[in-house]
Design an enzyme around this catalytic site. Structure first.
Site, PDB file in Angstrom:
ATOM      1  N   SER A  46       0.843  -1.205   0.000  1.00  0.00           N
ATOM      2  CA  SER A  46       0.000   0.000   0.000  1.00  0.00           C
ATOM      3  C   SER A  46       0.870   1.243   0.000  1.00  0.00           C
ATOM      4  O   SER A  46       1.793   1.368   0.785  1.00  0.00           O
ATOM      5  CB  SER A  46      -0.924   0.063   1.223  1.00  0.00           C
ATOM      6  OG  SER A  46      -1.059  -1.165   1.850  1.00  0.00           O
ATOM      7  N   HIS A  78     -10.784  -5.497  -9.488  1.00  0.00           N
ATOM      8  CA  HIS A  78      -9.376  -5.109  -9.434  1.00  0.00           C
ATOM      9  C   HIS A  78      -8.489  -6.322  -9.672  1.00  0.00           C
ATOM     10  O   HIS A  78      -8.290  -7.147  -8.794  1.00  0.00           O
ATOM     11  CB  HIS A  78      -9.049  -4.468  -8.085  1.00  0.00           C
ATOM     12  CG  HIS A  78      -7.631  -4.003  -8.010  1.00  0.00           C
ATOM     13  ND1 HIS A  78      -7.218  -2.778  -8.500  1.00  0.00           N
ATOM     14  CD2 HIS A  78      -6.518  -4.604  -7.548  1.00  0.00           C
ATOM     15  CE1 HIS A  78      -5.915  -2.656  -8.324  1.00  0.00           C
ATOM     16  NE2 HIS A  78      -5.460  -3.746  -7.749  1.00  0.00           N
ATOM     17  N   ARG A 100      -0.443  -8.051  -3.833  1.00  0.00           N
ATOM     18  CA  ARG A 100      -0.083  -9.323  -3.213  1.00  0.00           C
ATOM     19  C   ARG A 100      -1.319  -9.987  -2.640  1.00  0.00           C
ATOM     20  O   ARG A 100      -2.352  -9.336  -2.448  1.00  0.00           O
ATOM     21  CB  ARG A 100       0.980  -9.123  -2.127  1.00  0.00           C
ATOM     22  CG  ARG A 100       0.619  -8.085  -1.077  1.00  0.00           C
ATOM     23  CD  ARG A 100       1.374  -8.221   0.231  1.00  0.00           C
ATOM     24  NE  ARG A 100       2.816  -8.256   0.204  1.00  0.00           N
ATOM     25  CZ  ARG A 100       3.626  -7.203   0.371  1.00  0.00           C
ATOM     26  NH1 ARG A 100       3.102  -6.004   0.550  1.00  0.00           N
ATOM     27  NH2 ARG A 100       4.940  -7.344   0.375  1.00  0.00           N
ATOM     28  N   THR A 101      -1.203 -11.290  -2.386  1.00  0.00           N
ATOM     29  CA  THR A 101      -2.238 -12.005  -1.632  1.00  0.00           C
ATOM     30  C   THR A 101      -1.854 -11.926  -0.163  1.00  0.00           C
ATOM     31  O   THR A 101      -0.720 -12.216   0.201  1.00  0.00           O
ATOM     32  CB  THR A 101      -2.308 -13.475  -2.085  1.00  0.00           C
ATOM     33  OG1 THR A 101      -2.685 -13.513  -3.472  1.00  0.00           O
ATOM     34  CG2 THR A 101      -3.337 -14.251  -1.269  1.00  0.00           C
ATOM     35  N   HIS A 102      -2.793 -11.475   0.676  1.00  0.00           N
ATOM     36  CA  HIS A 102      -2.530 -11.392   2.113  1.00  0.00           C
ATOM     37  C   HIS A 102      -2.982 -12.671   2.826  1.00  0.00           C
ATOM     38  O   HIS A 102      -3.944 -13.324   2.406  1.00  0.00           O
ATOM     39  CB  HIS A 102      -3.254 -10.183   2.718  1.00  0.00           C
ATOM     40  CG  HIS A 102      -2.629  -8.869   2.350  1.00  0.00           C
ATOM     41  ND1 HIS A 102      -3.015  -8.169   1.232  1.00  0.00           N
ATOM     42  CD2 HIS A 102      -1.629  -8.157   2.939  1.00  0.00           C
ATOM     43  CE1 HIS A 102      -2.279  -7.056   1.152  1.00  0.00           C
ATOM     44  NE2 HIS A 102      -1.437  -7.031   2.169  1.00  0.00           N
ATOM     45  N   GLU A 201      -4.462  -3.629  14.973  1.00  0.00           N
ATOM     46  CA  GLU A 201      -4.175  -4.012  16.353  1.00  0.00           C
ATOM     47  C   GLU A 201      -4.977  -3.163  17.340  1.00  0.00           C
ATOM     48  O   GLU A 201      -5.343  -2.024  17.055  1.00  0.00           O
ATOM     49  CB  GLU A 201      -2.680  -3.813  16.669  1.00  0.00           C
ATOM     50  CG  GLU A 201      -1.741  -4.645  15.848  1.00  0.00           C
ATOM     51  CD  GLU A 201      -1.662  -4.196  14.392  1.00  0.00           C
ATOM     52  OE1 GLU A 201      -1.780  -2.983  14.126  1.00  0.00           O
ATOM     53  OE2 GLU A 201      -1.520  -5.079  13.528  1.00  0.00           O
ATOM     54  N   SER A 220       1.801  -8.245   6.291  1.00  0.00           N
ATOM     55  CA  SER A 220       2.423  -8.899   5.130  1.00  0.00           C
ATOM     56  C   SER A 220       3.899  -9.151   5.392  1.00  0.00           C
ATOM     57  O   SER A 220       4.370  -9.102   6.532  1.00  0.00           O
ATOM     58  CB  SER A 220       2.254  -8.021   3.884  1.00  0.00           C
ATOM     59  OG  SER A 220       3.031  -6.840   4.005  1.00  0.00           O
ATOM     60  N   ASN A 243       0.645   5.262   8.918  1.00  0.00           N
ATOM     61  CA  ASN A 243      -0.118   5.738  10.078  1.00  0.00           C
ATOM     62  C   ASN A 243       0.610   5.341  11.361  1.00  0.00           C
ATOM     63  O   ASN A 243       1.415   4.426  11.355  1.00  0.00           O
ATOM     64  CB  ASN A 243      -1.533   5.127  10.081  1.00  0.00           C
ATOM     65  CG  ASN A 243      -1.505   3.609  10.066  1.00  0.00           C
ATOM     66  OD1 ASN A 243      -1.423   2.980   9.004  1.00  0.00           O
ATOM     67  ND2 ASN A 243      -1.552   3.005  11.235  1.00  0.00           N
TER      68      ASN A 243
HETATM   69  I1  8IG Z   1      -1.436   0.834   5.746  1.00  0.00           I
HETATM   70  O1  8IG Z   1      -1.493   0.078  11.673  1.00  0.00           O
HETATM   71  C1  8IG Z   1      -1.406  -0.239   7.462  1.00  0.00           C
HETATM   72  N1  8IG Z   1      -1.368  -1.565   7.464  1.00  0.00           N
HETATM   73  N2  8IG Z   1      -1.378  -4.465  11.147  1.00  0.00           N
HETATM   74  N3  8IG Z   1      -1.438  -2.162  11.425  1.00  0.00           N
HETATM   75  C2  8IG Z   1      -1.397  -3.251  10.597  1.00  0.00           C
HETATM   76  N4  8IG Z   1      -1.380  -3.163   9.280  1.00  0.00           N
HETATM   77  C3  8IG Z   1      -1.386  -1.937   8.743  1.00  0.00           C
HETATM   78  C4  8IG Z   1      -1.432  -0.776   9.514  1.00  0.00           C
HETATM   79  C5  8IG Z   1      -1.462  -0.895  10.931  1.00  0.00           C
HETATM   80  N5  8IG Z   1      -1.445   0.277   8.680  1.00  0.00           N
END
Ligand code: 8IG
Length: 280
Positions: A46, A78, A100-102, A201, A220, A243
């Site tokens: 991302s 998509h 990607r595949t998560h 989380e 990932s 973030n």
């Molecule tokens: I963009 O704060 C993204 N991906 N686990 N935690 C987790 N995955 C994320 C976060 C996050 N922000």
């Protein structure tokens, strides 16, 4: 009573060798691109999509659904793509996985690491794994790129099957990290914690990640890195902190903030990535 032969390219069938499926995906890539092999693979997380456009000329774009073992898109409409990109003005080629595949998609770990295995089968020696993630370190503002120095795999899963004892020392190549710092001397470095997701989380879980030695939280990369090491690839991991982790910095998670940070950082991390890949 004989058992029917497995569908040779069905990743979900436990009798299938996932490396054979990766080999056939690599063969198809060679056919479609006209390049018998590729040199570097790049997996875009991302916030990293615009970065790939700065690498060089795109010579071929393949919908990943045209390749054996890649699942249909989870989000309808998509379709992920695999691109063959000329690296700068060189003769070398990058294989760029646009998505990607998560693990949280529930398609199994084989699907999660299929891109990395395909890259190895296509001849790549290096894989660059990128992601967008949450920061545990309060000083890391959204938009901060961070080199991954090591990881904590909290998924409870592994891409390795059977008694496959793989050494994970220096998993995230110190040679490649040093190279990255030649391009961007002030790059921060940290330990990435892979959670299963898909929920973010709780603040307590982010504190736990910090107490355990983690600096970045995401969903990932760690499983892919393990498979890449097994396949003999040299690995560079780079996170984009999009973030603050939950409870860090006192502001709640805002999806808009995440998207905004990605856009704002795209140019900077993109040219960094391009400069780095030219030096590999
Ligand atoms: I963009 O704060 C993204 N991906 N686990 N935690 C987790 N995955 C994320 C976060 C996050 N922000």
């Amino acid at each position: 009573m004989t058992h029917p032969a497995p569908e040779p390219l069905d990743l979900d069938d436990p009798r299938t060798d996932p490396k054979a499926v990766a080999a056939s995906a690599a063969e198809r890539i060679a056919e479609v691109t006209g390049a018998p092999s590729h040199d570097v693979a790049l997996v875009l997380g991302s916030g990293w999509a615009p970065a790939a456009d700065l690498l060089g000329e795109t010579l071929a774009t393949i919908p990943s659904t045209d390749l054996p073992g890649f699942p249909p898109p989870a989000v309808s409409g998509h379709v992920g793509t695999v691109r063959s990109v000329r690296i700068g003005e060189t003769e070398r080629r990058a294989l760029v996985f646009g998505s990607r595949t998560h693990f949280y998609e529930g398609r199994g770990v084989r699907a999660v690491v299929h891109g990395v295995r395909t890259a190895a089968a296509a001849g790549c020696r290096v894989v660059v794994l990128t992601n967008g993630c949450g920061g545990v370190v309060p000083e890391w503002r959204p938009g901060t790129p961070v080199l991954i120095s090591d990881h904590l795999n909290l998924t409870g899963a592994s891409p390795l099957e059977g008694a496959t004892f793989v050494d994970l020392t220096d998993l995230y190549s110190s040679r490649l990290r040093a190279l990255a710092r030649q391009v961007e001397p002030d790059l921060a470095e940290g330990v990435y914690v892979q959670f299963r997701g898909p929920q973010y989380e709780t603040p307590a879980e982010v504190r736990m990640a910090g107490i355990l030695g983690g600096h970045l939280v995401g969903m990932s990369t760690a499983l892919e890195a393990i498979a890449a090491r097994e396949a003999g690839l040299e690995i560079l991991g780079i996170s984009l902190v999009t973030n603050h982790g939950a409870g860090i910095g006192g502001v709640p998670l805002d999806h808009q903030e995440v998207l905004e940070a990605g856009r704002a950082a795209a140019g900077r991390v993109g040219s960094m990535l391009a400069g780095l890949i030219q030096r590999l």
